[in-house]
Scaffold this active site. Structure first.
Site: not given
Ligand SMILES: Cc1cc2nc3c(=O)[nH]c(=O)nc-3n(C[C@H](O)[C@H](O)[C@H](O)COP(=O)(O)O)c2cc1C
Length: 146
Positions: A80, A28, A92, A83
């Site tokens: 977040e 992400t 980054y 792609i």
């Molecule tokens: C398409 C997509 C859907 C997501 N849906 C959820 C969700 O339903 N619940 C949730 O807690 N996190 C969700 N996330 C977030 C992820 O948990 C998060 O990207 C991951 O923890 C990485 O976080 P960081 O980049 O801050 O380390 C989602 C992320 C994406 C890209």
């Protein structure tokens, strides 16, 4: 849900706050708080789809999770973006442009990481199909991405 859409955003890609997309196997690109703070307050948290580009290169499909990041003060929202393209480099510091076009679902609190991964993969599948609609070409080809 759709009242603020399409929504266009541009900003630098910064490091996430810890849970780690590496753990999910789903990369992400995160915006800094300055970009997130510009979101309309009534744009609902949840998972969205649209288009994205990095450094004004090719336009790709994307899915984006918008919500409250518990690891960042509990008060800051995060955006977040995943792609739908396999970048062969670290992003980054590069410029991310997104056009958010539609809402998929609310963010949920999953019991296991496997469930979260499954949900994200189904978001990706949904967005991938949805964005083939020629009605969206106008956004894919928008001057915003030129
Ligand atoms: C398409 C997509 C859907 C997501 N849906 C959820 C969700 O339903 N619940 C949730 O807690 N996190 C969700 N996330 C977030 C992820 O948990 C998060 O990207 C991951 O923890 C990485 O976080 P960081 O980049 O801050 O380390 C989602 C992320 C994406 C890209």
């Amino acid at each position: 849900m759709m009242q603020n859409l399409p929504y266009f955003a541009v900003g630098e890609i910064v490091k996430g706050f810890g849970r780690g997309s590496k753990q999910l196997g789903i990369a992400t690109a995160n915006y800094p708080p300055s970009v997130v703070q510009l979101l309309p307050k009534n744009l609902e948290n949840g998972v969205y789809y649209g288009f994205a580009s990095v450094n004004k290169e090719d336009v790709h499909k994307m899915v984006m999770s918008i919500g409250w990041n518990p690891f960042y003060n509990n008060t800051e929202r995060s955006m977040e973006t995943h792609i739908l393209h396999n970048f062969q480099r670290d992003l980054y510091g590069e410029e991310l442009r997104v056009c958010i076009l539609g809402y998929i679902r609310p963010q949920r609190d999953y019991n296991t990481i496997e469930e979260l991964i499954k949900a994200i993969n189904s978001d990706i599948e949904y967005a991938d199909k949805k964005l083939n609609d020629p009605d969206y070409d106008v956004f894919k080809n928008h001057t915003f991405f030129k």
